[in-house]
Design an enzyme around this catalytic site. Structure first.
Site, PDB file in Angstrom:
ATOM      1  N   ILE A  30      -2.600  -6.358  19.074  1.00  0.00           N
ATOM      2  CA  ILE A  30      -3.207  -5.697  20.233  1.00  0.00           C
ATOM      3  C   ILE A  30      -4.734  -5.844  20.261  1.00  0.00           C
ATOM      4  O   ILE A  30      -5.358  -5.731  21.310  1.00  0.00           O
ATOM      5  CB  ILE A  30      -2.773  -4.199  20.239  1.00  0.00           C
ATOM      6  N   GLN A  93      -5.923  -2.550   4.807  1.00  0.00           N
ATOM      7  CA  GLN A  93      -4.660  -2.213   5.491  1.00  0.00           C
ATOM      8  C   GLN A  93      -4.840  -0.933   6.305  1.00  0.00           C
ATOM      9  O   GLN A  93      -5.286   0.091   5.780  1.00  0.00           O
ATOM     10  CB  GLN A  93      -3.522  -2.033   4.470  1.00  0.00           C
ATOM     11  N   HIS A  99       2.719  -6.352   7.188  1.00  0.00           N
ATOM     12  CA  HIS A  99       2.616  -7.321   8.285  1.00  0.00           C
ATOM     13  C   HIS A  99       1.768  -8.498   7.849  1.00  0.00           C
ATOM     14  O   HIS A  99       0.760  -8.336   7.169  1.00  0.00           O
ATOM     15  CB  HIS A  99       2.037  -6.671   9.546  1.00  0.00           C
ATOM     16  N   LEU A 100       2.209  -9.668   8.272  1.00  0.00           N
ATOM     17  CA  LEU A 100       1.474 -10.903   8.012  1.00  0.00           C
ATOM     18  C   LEU A 100       0.700 -11.255   9.277  1.00  0.00           C
ATOM     19  O   LEU A 100       1.302 -11.440  10.344  1.00  0.00           O
ATOM     20  CB  LEU A 100       2.471 -12.022   7.667  1.00  0.00           C
ATOM     21  N   HIS A 101      -0.632 -11.314   9.157  1.00  0.00           N
ATOM     22  CA  HIS A 101      -1.442 -11.770  10.286  1.00  0.00           C
ATOM     23  C   HIS A 101      -1.338 -13.295  10.352  1.00  0.00           C
ATOM     24  O   HIS A 101      -1.500 -13.982   9.330  1.00  0.00           O
ATOM     25  CB  HIS A 101      -2.917 -11.433  10.073  1.00  0.00           C
TER      26      HIS A 101
HETATM   27  P1  AMP Z   1      -4.211  -4.242   9.042  1.00  0.00           P
HETATM   28  O1  AMP Z   1      -5.674  -3.887   9.034  1.00  0.00           O
HETATM   29  O2  AMP Z   1      -3.906  -5.484   8.253  1.00  0.00           O
HETATM   30  O3  AMP Z   1      -3.332  -3.059   8.681  1.00  0.00           O
HETATM   31  O4  AMP Z   1      -3.915  -4.653  10.520  1.00  0.00           O
HETATM   32  C1  AMP Z   1      -3.297  -3.854  11.466  1.00  0.00           C
HETATM   33  C2  AMP Z   1      -3.256  -4.672  12.718  1.00  0.00           C
HETATM   34  O5  AMP Z   1      -2.309  -4.090  13.606  1.00  0.00           O
HETATM   35  C3  AMP Z   1      -4.606  -4.695  13.480  1.00  0.00           C
HETATM   36  O6  AMP Z   1      -5.001  -6.050  13.645  1.00  0.00           O
HETATM   37  C4  AMP Z   1      -4.285  -3.996  14.790  1.00  0.00           C
HETATM   38  O7  AMP Z   1      -4.983  -4.539  15.887  1.00  0.00           O
HETATM   39  C5  AMP Z   1      -2.776  -4.205  14.904  1.00  0.00           C
HETATM   40  N1  AMP Z   1      -2.078  -3.207  15.696  1.00  0.00           N
HETATM   41  C6  AMP Z   1      -2.153  -1.867  15.573  1.00  0.00           C
HETATM   42  N2  AMP Z   1      -1.343  -1.267  16.473  1.00  0.00           N
HETATM   43  C7  AMP Z   1      -0.733  -2.265  17.156  1.00  0.00           C
HETATM   44  C8  AMP Z   1       0.208  -2.303  18.230  1.00  0.00           C
HETATM   45  N3  AMP Z   1       0.697  -1.201  18.781  1.00  0.00           N
HETATM   46  N4  AMP Z   1       0.618  -3.510  18.685  1.00  0.00           N
HETATM   47  C9  AMP Z   1       0.130  -4.654  18.148  1.00  0.00           C
HETATM   48  N5  AMP Z   1      -0.769  -4.682  17.143  1.00  0.00           N
HETATM   49  C10 AMP Z   1      -1.196  -3.515  16.654  1.00  0.00           C
END
Ligand code: AMP
Ligand code: ZN
Length: 139
Positions: A30, A93, A99-101
């Site tokens: 997002i 995190q 989750h894998l970016h």
């Molecule tokens: P992390 O910092 O690795 O935990 O990354 C979390 C990621 O999730 C961030 O890049 C956010 O932009 C993404 N994120 C959070 N909520 C959503 C959502 N509802 N849909 C898609 N991505 C999300």
């Protein structure tokens, strides 16, 4: 338990889905760091790597590979791909569902990891390897 990614998987929250099968889902991030940035998640909730079933880890990685191939072969110009996974708050995190970016890269896209490489001696490297090997065998 309140988990936004479980809500997405269950269809309770909106997502722009790229891929879904019995075990994993991939959807657009997002707040993308690069154009086309997406996330691959296991459907079974695991807050972090230590909770993640290695079989689900394999499926997440395999789906990441598949999506990366699609990105490279797609209409948008993609010159490279980064995988990134944050395990633990100190590692960045923010959502505690593994989750894998997957980050499509193009020259000059502005994305980068900050960090200054150090120059340890071979002795230091051997010591670090030894300590980690000891933890591996005691697992
Ligand atoms: P992390 O910092 O690795 O935990 O990354 C979390 C990621 O999730 C961030 O890049 C956010 O932009 C993404 N994120 C959070 N909520 C959503 C959502 N509802 N849909 C898609 N991505 C999300
Ligand atoms: Zn979850």
């Amino acid at each position: 338990m309140n988990c936004i990614f479980c809500d997405i998987i269950a269809g309770r929250a909106d997502a722009s889905i790229v891929h879904e099968d019995d075990d994993v889902m991939a959807f657009m991030d997002i707040r993308p760091w690069t154009s086309g940035h997406l996330l691959v998640v296991p459907k079974r909730h695991a807050a972090n790597l230590s909770e993640l079933d290695p079989a689900d880890g394999e499926k997440v990685f395999a789906a990441g590979q598949k999506v990366a191939r699609a990105l490279r072969g797609g209409s948008a110009p993609v010159e490279g791909v980064n995988f990134f996974l944050a395990d633990g708050a100190v590692a960045g995190q923010e959502v505690f569902h593994v989750h894998l970016h997957v980050l499509p890269r193009t020259r000059g896209d502005g994305f980068g990891l900050r960090g200054v490489p150090r120059s340890p001696s071979r002795e230091d490297l051997d010591g670090a390897a030894e300590r980690i090997r000891a933890s591996l065998v005691s697992e």
